[in-house]
Design an enzyme around this catalytic site. Structure first.
Site, PDB file in Angstrom:
ATOM      1  N   ASN A   9      -2.496  13.012   3.831  1.00 46.35           N
ATOM      2  CA  ASN A   9      -3.462  12.353   4.714  1.00 46.35           C
ATOM      3  C   ASN A   9      -2.838  12.223   6.101  1.00 46.35           C
ATOM      4  OD1 ASN A   9      -5.261  10.658   6.004  1.00 46.35           O
ATOM      5  ND2 ASN A   9      -4.753   8.842   4.782  1.00 46.35           N
ATOM      6  N   TRP A  10      -3.301  13.068   7.006  1.00 46.30           N
ATOM      7  CA  TRP A  10      -2.697  13.082   8.352  1.00 46.30           C
ATOM      8  C   TRP A  10      -3.161  11.898   9.202  1.00 46.30           C
ATOM      9  CZ3 TRP A  10      -3.056  18.932  10.264  1.00 46.30           C
ATOM     10  CH2 TRP A  10      -2.367  19.741   9.348  1.00 46.30           C
ATOM     11  N   LYS A  11      -4.148  11.169   8.748  1.00 45.42           N
ATOM     12  CA  LYS A  11      -4.727  10.045   9.514  1.00 45.42           C
ATOM     13  C   LYS A  11      -5.095  10.524  10.935  1.00 45.42           C
ATOM     14  CE  LYS A  11      -2.055   6.845   6.761  1.00 45.42           C
ATOM     15  NZ  LYS A  11      -1.729   5.442   6.549  1.00 45.42           N
ATOM     16  N   HIS A  93     -10.463   4.659   1.794  1.00 47.06           N
ATOM     17  CA  HIS A  93      -9.065   4.372   2.138  1.00 47.06           C
ATOM     18  C   HIS A  93      -8.987   2.915   2.619  1.00 47.06           C
ATOM     19  CE1 HIS A  93      -5.244   4.438   4.264  1.00 47.06           C
ATOM     20  NE2 HIS A  93      -4.939   5.518   3.546  1.00 47.06           N
ATOM     21  N   GLU A  95      -7.607   1.607   5.036  1.00 44.40           N
ATOM     22  CA  GLU A  95      -7.823   1.444   6.484  1.00 44.40           C
ATOM     23  C   GLU A  95      -9.322   1.458   6.796  1.00 44.40           C
ATOM     24  OE1 GLU A  95      -5.127   4.554   7.703  1.00 44.40           O
ATOM     25  OE2 GLU A  95      -3.472   3.345   6.934  1.00 44.40           O
ATOM     26  N   GLU A 165      -3.539   2.904  -4.144  1.00 37.80           N
ATOM     27  CA  GLU A 165      -2.693   2.674  -2.976  1.00 37.80           C
ATOM     28  C   GLU A 165      -2.574   1.179  -2.731  1.00 37.80           C
ATOM     29  OE1 GLU A 165      -2.597   6.337  -0.310  1.00 37.80           O
ATOM     30  OE2 GLU A 165      -4.335   5.175   0.307  1.00 37.80           O
ATOM     31  N   GLY A 171       2.294   2.782   4.744  1.00 36.36           N
ATOM     32  CA  GLY A 171       2.858   2.844   6.091  1.00 36.36           C
ATOM     33  C   GLY A 171       3.905   1.775   6.355  1.00 36.36           C
ATOM     34  N   SER A 210       3.908   4.949   0.998  1.00 32.29           N
ATOM     35  CA  SER A 210       5.293   5.278   1.376  1.00 32.29           C
ATOM     36  C   SER A 210       5.966   6.233   0.397  1.00 32.29           C
ATOM     37  CB  SER A 210       6.116   3.999   1.566  1.00 32.29           C
ATOM     38  OG  SER A 210       5.534   3.194   2.580  1.00 32.29           O
ATOM     39  N   GLY A 231       0.839   9.702   3.325  1.00 30.19           N
ATOM     40  CA  GLY A 231       0.485   9.542   4.729  1.00 30.19           C
ATOM     41  C   GLY A 231       1.590  10.073   5.629  1.00 30.19           C
ATOM     42  N   GLY A 232       2.437   9.164   6.104  1.00 34.02           N
ATOM     43  CA  GLY A 232       3.472   9.516   7.080  1.00 34.02           C
ATOM     44  C   GLY A 232       4.277  10.758   6.739  1.00 34.02           C
TER      45      GLY A 232
HETATM   46  C1  PEP Z   1      -1.935   6.754   3.099  1.00 35.82           C
HETATM   47  O1  PEP Z   1      -2.288   6.782   4.254  1.00 35.82           O
HETATM   48  O2  PEP Z   1      -2.778   6.979   2.235  1.00 35.82           O
HETATM   49  C2  PEP Z   1      -0.544   6.431   2.795  1.00 35.82           C
HETATM   50  C3  PEP Z   1      -0.206   6.276   1.551  1.00 35.82           C
HETATM   51  O3  PEP Z   1       0.329   6.315   3.860  1.00 35.82           O
HETATM   52  P1  PEP Z   1       1.942   6.260   3.798  1.00 35.82           P
HETATM   53  O4  PEP Z   1       2.377   7.369   2.872  1.00 35.82           O
HETATM   54  O5  PEP Z   1       2.370   6.485   5.194  1.00 35.82           O
HETATM   55  O6  PEP Z   1       2.304   4.925   3.249  1.00 35.82           O
END
Ligand code: PEP
Length: 246
Positions: A9-11, A93, A95, A165, A171, A210, A231-232
């Site tokens: 997930n590049w956000k 998600h 967010e 999640e 994040g 993470s 994500g990251g």
């Molecule tokens: C996500 O955005 O779904 C996520 C899990 O982010 P991160 O891996 O950065 O915690």
């Protein structure tokens, strides 16, 4: 048999140049034993579809509308995503839920639109830190899944992936321990089993929060964890490939 899926997930990150570099890096590493999907922002989806053509990498969006078409300025329909060659969409998600007020009912409507358009829906669930501290994580996740379990057909469930999640791990650099993650994944699978044994056995449940190359092996070796929503670390080719290899 549930095939491991690693979903990036590049956000709201990347550019044309980044999209080219990230996808070239993933493609050049060759075929992986897991399924791989990337979720760039809307403007780069068509480019991502072109750049991954002929490879096993799937491309998805990070959201879609809960309507088919019409006067919904700024929205993108599931049919449009399908039309440009995307095959998946992330829905609900945390967010989107916390920053844009998406309710379980909205997530259900979006999921229906995604499925009708032939997309795989990656539906996210997860509790906040406050909810976990109060011991409410199962109640929260159960509530988030409930409408989907009630409203969607057995055929629909063939095209759904659940991503657990925990919001406190997204994040933040803080990951759920493999035991914490496995316990929730097992609970999710029990909820799915309440609907049907086949759905419980076949539905992939990803862990997100993470995930990195360094913790992916331990997380993915848990019996009810079928891959990760990343994500990251999905913005770094070496990290992302490390997770895929895990
Ligand atoms: C996500 O955005 O779904 C996520 C899990 O982010 P991160 O891996 O950065 O915690």
């Amino acid at each position: 048999m549930r095939r491991t899926l690693v979903a990036g997930n590049w956000k709201m990150n990347a550019s044309v140049e980044d999209t080219r570099a990230l996808l070239a890096g993933i493609r050049d590493a060759g075929e992986q034993s897991c399924e791989i999907a990337v979720f760039p922002p809307f403007p780069y989806l068509t480019l991502a579809v072109e750049l991954t053509a002929g490879s096993a990498i799937q491309v998805g969006a990070q959201n879609c509308a809960d309507q088919d078409s019409g006067a919904f300025t700024g929205e993108v329909s599931a049919a449009m995503l399908s039309d440009i060659g995307a095959s998946m969409v992330i829905l609900g998600h945390s967010e989107r839920r916390s920053l844009y007020g998406e309710t379980d009912a909205v997530v259900l409507e979006k999921t229906k639109k995604a499925l009708t358009s032939g997309l795989i829906a990656v539906v996210c669930v997860g509790e906040t830190l406050n909810e976990r501290q109060k011991g409410e994580e199962e109640v929260v996740v159960g509530r988030q899944l409930n409408l989907l379990l009630q409203e969607l057909s057995d055929a629909d469930w063939k095209n759904i992936v659940i991503a657990y999640e925990p919001v406190w791990a997204i994040g933040t650099g803080e990951t759920a321990t493999p035991e914490q993650a496995q316990a929730m994944h097992a609970y999710i699978r029990r909820l799915l089993a309440g609907r049907s044994a086949e759905i419980a056995q076949d539905t992939r449940v990803l862990y997100g929060g993470s995930v990195k190359a360094a913790n992916a092996v331990e997380l993915f070796s848990q019996p009810d964890i079928d891959g990760g929503l990343v994500g990251g670390a999905s913005l770094d080719v070496a990290e992302f490939l490390g997770i895929c290899r895990a």
